[in-house]
Structure formats: structure tokens, C-alpha cells
Design a protein around this motif. Sequence first.
Motif, mmCIF file in Angstrom:
data_model
loop_
_atom_site.group_PDB
_atom_site.id
_atom_site.type_symbol
_atom_site.label_atom_id
_atom_site.label_comp_id
_atom_site.label_asym_id
_atom_site.label_seq_id
_atom_site.Cartn_x
_atom_site.Cartn_y
_atom_site.Cartn_z
ATOM 1 N N ALA A 28 43.504 53.737 22.256
ATOM 2 C CA ALA A 28 42.832 55.025 22.395
ATOM 3 C C ALA A 28 43.453 55.830 23.527
ATOM 4 O O ALA A 28 43.732 57.036 23.384
ATOM 5 C CB ALA A 28 41.347 54.809 22.651
ATOM 6 N N ALA A 29 43.668 55.175 24.666
ATOM 7 C CA ALA A 29 44.254 55.870 25.808
ATOM 8 C C ALA A 29 45.670 56.344 25.499
ATOM 9 O O ALA A 29 46.052 57.474 25.828
ATOM 10 C CB ALA A 29 44.255 54.957 27.032
ATOM 11 N N LYS A 30 46.458 55.498 24.847
ATOM 12 C CA LYS A 30 47.838 55.855 24.547
ATOM 13 C C LYS A 30 47.923 56.983 23.530
ATOM 14 O O LYS A 30 48.868 57.790 23.566
ATOM 15 C CB LYS A 30 48.618 54.627 24.101
ATOM 16 N N LEU A 31 46.967 57.060 22.631
ATOM 17 C CA LEU A 31 46.942 58.160 21.665
ATOM 18 C C LEU A 31 46.838 59.507 22.352
ATOM 19 O O LEU A 31 47.319 60.517 21.833
ATOM 20 C CB LEU A 31 45.751 57.997 20.710
ATOM 21 N N ASN B 290 41.546 47.860 11.525
ATOM 22 C CA ASN B 290 42.019 46.763 10.670
ATOM 23 C C ASN B 290 43.486 46.450 10.930
ATOM 24 O O ASN B 290 43.895 45.290 10.889
ATOM 25 C CB ASN B 290 41.818 47.123 9.204
ATOM 26 N N GLN B 291 44.281 47.487 11.212
ATOM 27 C CA GLN B 291 45.690 47.254 11.527
ATOM 28 C C GLN B 291 45.835 46.455 12.818
ATOM 29 O O GLN B 291 46.709 45.585 12.920
ATOM 30 C CB GLN B 291 46.424 48.590 11.641
ATOM 31 N N LEU B 292 44.998 46.767 13.801
ATOM 32 C CA LEU B 292 45.030 45.999 15.044
ATOM 33 C C LEU B 292 44.588 44.563 14.798
ATOM 34 O O LEU B 292 45.233 43.612 15.268
ATOM 35 C CB LEU B 292 44.123 46.655 16.088
ATOM 36 N N ARG B 293 43.514 44.398 14.058
ATOM 37 C CA ARG B 293 42.994 43.054 13.793
ATOM 38 C C ARG B 293 43.991 42.202 13.021
ATOM 39 O O ARG B 293 44.047 40.978 13.201
ATOM 40 C CB ARG B 293 41.681 43.151 13.017
ATOM 41 N N ALA C 88 53.608 50.420 19.076
ATOM 42 C CA ALA C 88 54.224 50.674 17.770
ATOM 43 C C ALA C 88 53.218 51.269 16.796
ATOM 44 O O ALA C 88 53.533 52.219 16.054
ATOM 45 C CB ALA C 88 54.818 49.382 17.207
ATOM 46 N N LEU C 89 52.003 50.721 16.790
ATOM 47 C CA LEU C 89 50.966 51.266 15.910
ATOM 48 C C LEU C 89 50.582 52.683 16.330
ATOM 49 O O LEU C 89 50.435 53.572 15.489
ATOM 50 C CB LEU C 89 49.735 50.363 15.919
ATOM 51 N N VAL C 90 50.418 52.893 17.624
ATOM 52 C CA VAL C 90 50.041 54.218 18.110
ATOM 53 C C VAL C 90 51.101 55.251 17.727
ATOM 54 O O VAL C 90 50.774 56.382 17.341
ATOM 55 C CB VAL C 90 49.827 54.198 19.635
ATOM 56 N N SER C 91 52.359 54.873 17.802
ATOM 57 C CA SER C 91 53.437 55.784 17.421
ATOM 58 C C SER C 91 53.326 56.181 15.953
ATOM 59 O O SER C 91 53.522 57.358 15.596
ATOM 60 C CB SER C 91 54.792 55.130 17.694
ATOM 61 N N GLU C 92 52.993 55.231 15.103
ATOM 62 C CA GLU C 92 52.799 55.525 13.678
ATOM 63 C C GLU C 92 51.626 56.477 13.480
ATOM 64 O O GLU C 92 51.714 57.451 12.722
ATOM 65 C CB GLU C 92 52.542 54.227 12.905
ATOM 66 N N TRP C 93 50.529 56.189 14.144
ATOM 67 C CA TRP C 93 49.330 57.023 13.980
ATOM 68 C C TRP C 93 49.577 58.433 14.503
ATOM 69 O O TRP C 93 49.171 59.413 13.875
ATOM 70 C CB TRP C 93 48.147 56.403 14.723
ATOM 71 N N ARG C 94 50.199 58.542 15.652
ATOM 72 C CA ARG C 94 50.431 59.844 16.272
ATOM 73 C C ARG C 94 51.223 60.760 15.331
ATOM 74 O O ARG C 94 50.985 61.976 15.274
ATOM 75 C CB ARG C 94 51.189 59.652 17.585
#
Length: 222
Positions: free
Chosen positions: A73-76, A6-9, A40-46
Motif C-alpha cells: 500500500a505504501a509503495k503504491l 490473492n496475488q500476495l497470498r 514487482a507486484l506493485v510495479s504491475e499494479w501501478r
Amino acid sequence: MSPHLNQLRALANSLNATEMAAYHKAERPYLGLSLPQIEALVSEWRATLDVPERVALADTLWQSDIHEARIAAAKLLTQARIKDDAAVWALIASWVPDFDTWALADHACKAGEKRLTADPSRLDQVEEWLTSDNMWTRRAALVMTLPWTKQNHPKPADEATRDRVLGWMVMLAPDRDWFIQKTIARWLRDLSKHDAPRTHTWLDAHGESLKSFARKEAAKYL
């Protein structure tokens, strides 16, 4: 729906999405996000997830088949040091048959190369990809091993890996696909900056099996 999806969308840009779909030419949903937005989102999730949670999220994102979600997914999972990384490698390796564009393949391969350098015994599994019917799978075997081109003072085991991958390229050189030729050329070009003798030896013995543009690029720095 996953809250992370949802954050991506929520950042979707329809105009960009249309342009991206036309560029990548793979039939899947596109949201039109930029790479910095995804990062930026991946950094938050990580920052909030441990490794098992990241593996689970990466699996969910990849299975969505959304272009930007697969990149996320790959960046995570792109990280040099991961303790107990077997599940991480298993997930990345499971993605390889899905590769169908250079962008998704290269982002996933970047995650994969970290796990290969952490445990080179996984090269045995990678070697099996060389006979795949999927060109992107064959190509992944070379892209994930690029770190072995960059060492100025390789250990004997790393020199053996260089020779092993150079042997793989003998097998792949007759493949006329542009992406395979380009990737062989890139591997040799990068190797030539750190190990010119091995590069010369390979080109002298097998260079004629490459397309002319690939031979030229491979020898660019020799």
C-alpha cells in the motif's frame, strides 16, 4: 477477497512468515514475502491503475492488516509527482496512528515525505503528531521531514522548515525512547552533511538533553 491480495497470498512462504513475525513482534498476519517480490507486484499494479484507483487499492491493502499488504500500500503511493494528490496525502496521514513497527512506519513515511515536499503546508498537520501518545506517530514527524536535511542550497522557506523541525526536536529530545533518540540523531547527522552550522548550534544548545549514543551519532560527521 481482493485479487491483489490473492496475488500476495499466492507467494506466501510459511517459514519466512514465522521468522518475520518473530522479528517484527507485531500481532498481524505475515506472508513471508521479500521486498523485491512486493515491489514487482506493485510495479504491475501501478501500470494499470490511475491515481484514484491506486488510492482505493492502497486503502484496501492497508485495511487488511497483512504486513506485506501494508508495505505494498505504501509503495503504491510513493511517487514524487502526483497531480491532485489531496486524497493520497489524506490516506497516508490516516495510517500514521496505526504505526507499530519501524518497517511499516518507514515505508509509509517514504510515501508521506513525497507529499510533504510537494505541499509543505501539510507540515501544520504533521506538527500535531508531536503530542501523540503513540511513539511511532511522534517519530513519523521527524522521518517524513528528512528531505529538508539533504538540500545543499535551501531556499529561505526550506531554511525556515529546518528551523521549525529543529524546534520540534527540542520538544522530543527529553523523550527517552530509543527510536525517538535514534531518529533525532539521524536527522541531525544527515543535516550536518549539508548545514554544519545549524547542527552545531542545536547540539551546543540542546545536545545534553539527548542520550549519549544519540549525541555521538548526531555529531558523527562534524
